[in-house]
Design an enzyme around this catalytic site. Sequence first.
Site, PDB file in Angstrom:
ATOM      1  N   LYS A 196       0.576  -1.295   0.041  1.00 27.50           N
ATOM      2  CA  LYS A 196       0.103  -0.006  -0.199  1.00 27.50           C
ATOM      3  C   LYS A 196       0.688   1.285   0.173  1.00 27.50           C
ATOM      4  O   LYS A 196       0.343   2.286  -0.627  1.00 27.50           O
ATOM      5  CB  LYS A 196      -1.108  -0.048   1.026  1.00 27.50           C
ATOM      6  CG  LYS A 196      -2.173  -0.871   1.150  1.00 27.50           C
ATOM      7  CD  LYS A 196      -3.168  -0.699   2.226  1.00 27.50           C
ATOM      8  CE  LYS A 196      -4.150  -1.790   1.964  1.00 27.50           C
ATOM      9  NZ  LYS A 196      -5.383  -1.285   3.049  1.00 27.50           N
ATOM     10  N   ASP A 205     -10.205   2.909   1.574  1.00 27.09           N
ATOM     11  CA  ASP A 205     -10.544   2.604   3.112  1.00 27.09           C
ATOM     12  C   ASP A 205     -11.122   3.704   3.662  1.00 27.09           C
ATOM     13  O   ASP A 205     -11.949   3.653   4.866  1.00 27.09           O
ATOM     14  CB  ASP A 205      -9.178   2.057   3.703  1.00 27.09           C
ATOM     15  CG  ASP A 205      -8.379   0.948   3.132  1.00 27.09           C
ATOM     16  OD1 ASP A 205      -9.314  -0.254   2.727  1.00 27.09           O
ATOM     17  OD2 ASP A 205      -7.348   0.730   3.197  1.00 27.09           O
TER      18      ASP A 205
END
Length: 473
Positions: free
Chosen positions: A271, A308
């Site tokens: 990420k 997210d």
Amino acid sequence: MTLICAVIAADTPAAAEAMKVEALSAGAEAFEVRLDAFAEIPDDFSFLPTEKPVIATLRSELDEERREIFAKALASGAAYVDIESDSVLRGVFPKSQVICSYHDFTKTPAAWDILRIFRDLSSSGVPKAAFMVRGPADLLEIWKAAVVLKQSGDPFILIGMGAAGEVTRIRAADIGSMVSYCAVRPEFASAPGQITVAEAARLGDDPIITAITGWPLEHTRSPQMHNAAFRASGIRGRYVRIPSTAEELPLLPEVLRCYRIRGANVTIPHKQTVMPLLSEVLPEAKSAGAVNTILVDPSGRLTGTNTDIAGISATIADLRITPSNARVLVAGAGGAARAAVSCLTAAGAAVSVTNRTMEKARTLAAEFGATAVPRDELCAGYDLIINATPAGMSGFSQDIPVPVSILTPDTAVFDMVYEPEMTPLLAAAGDAGVRAAVCGKAMLIAQAAASFTLWTGIEADAAAMTAAFGGSP
Ligand code: ATR
């Protein structure tokens, strides 16, 4: 044009007939009849489904017997017999009736080597090679070889095997493969990555492809959620796995462009490291310090964002918390905690951070104007407590990451852990009679829905995604 080739593997002629009928109604355009699946090879070959082109395959050591059976299959209307490149039967049948095949179940060689293999195979029939795909490098070698193979205009069959090879099956038309082998039903799939006839027919020649990368990827639930959303919305789309090691991650952008992949999710451990590989990183992802979603525009430009955050915001909204005047405690100081702290402070919440290693909590809090509080100094009074540590996750410590004394009826609890759905923290929250408590499942579904919308422009069917959460891909 790539034909949908249904693999017929049945133990009796009657079962083969039933499978053929099912495959035809699902959209089969050719058949591979696995003669080796029969309990006993029948004398009468009238069961061959010759209304479409048939490839007869029989893997066996008994070459004399095989020679007779293949001859019979061709005389009974099979278009091709599949003969392995190292078989003594190579060269026995006319080239126009042979598929000369090669399998490597461990790796994909370099493109030049793939081309060398195809040159050799093509002297005996339609060349067919299947290679195990391990990640982006292998996908690129297959792509490079396909570009050259297509130039000749001669038929060939090229397949990437394994879960990571699925994209080569979905893009079989772009690769130029003569057929794409498909299972009649999911439970009949002979290899990971093989899709069903019905799914291939639903997708057509030019589906939207989205993907997930990370390492490892075995446990991700994203493929089932996204594929359910594609089906529910009627979009010809497929979400595939592209596992990548850290070493191969820099190849991901090229894979996304070659295979015309519209977008990708990025998960642990990439990420952060994916960020320098992108053309642009949007502010919310910069602030969260992580990209979990890439959007590929038609010119091949890659934009990174972080859904997210949308998942966290949606979960907090479901708990009926208005962040602008909420007092929130975040447990943890890793990537998940950072995403929560960045979006909550941006929304105006008063955020406290606690962590096993307080130094990390202090650094995180300082960056976002939050307050770091050691665990033993925590007092009741939070509107919301978020667990952003893996404590409670199966396979991890089952500790409760905050003192139970701060769980009160005025507090809501959001545990980002989703496996299992009931954690020690959530059980303690229930015992304490907290106002509301949720696990990470809702967040995971909300982030998936946000990525889906970004890629397709269509709102995801959250109910379909939720129903698919624990199901098969
Ligand atoms: P992620 O990106 O998923 O947030 P991470 O960056 O590894 O994962 O961060 C994990 C966080 O959970 C860290 O804050 C870690 O605490 P340390 O900073 O002390 O390592 C915290 N954590 C991990 N296991 C924990 C446990 N058993 N109890 C409490 N905190 C834990």
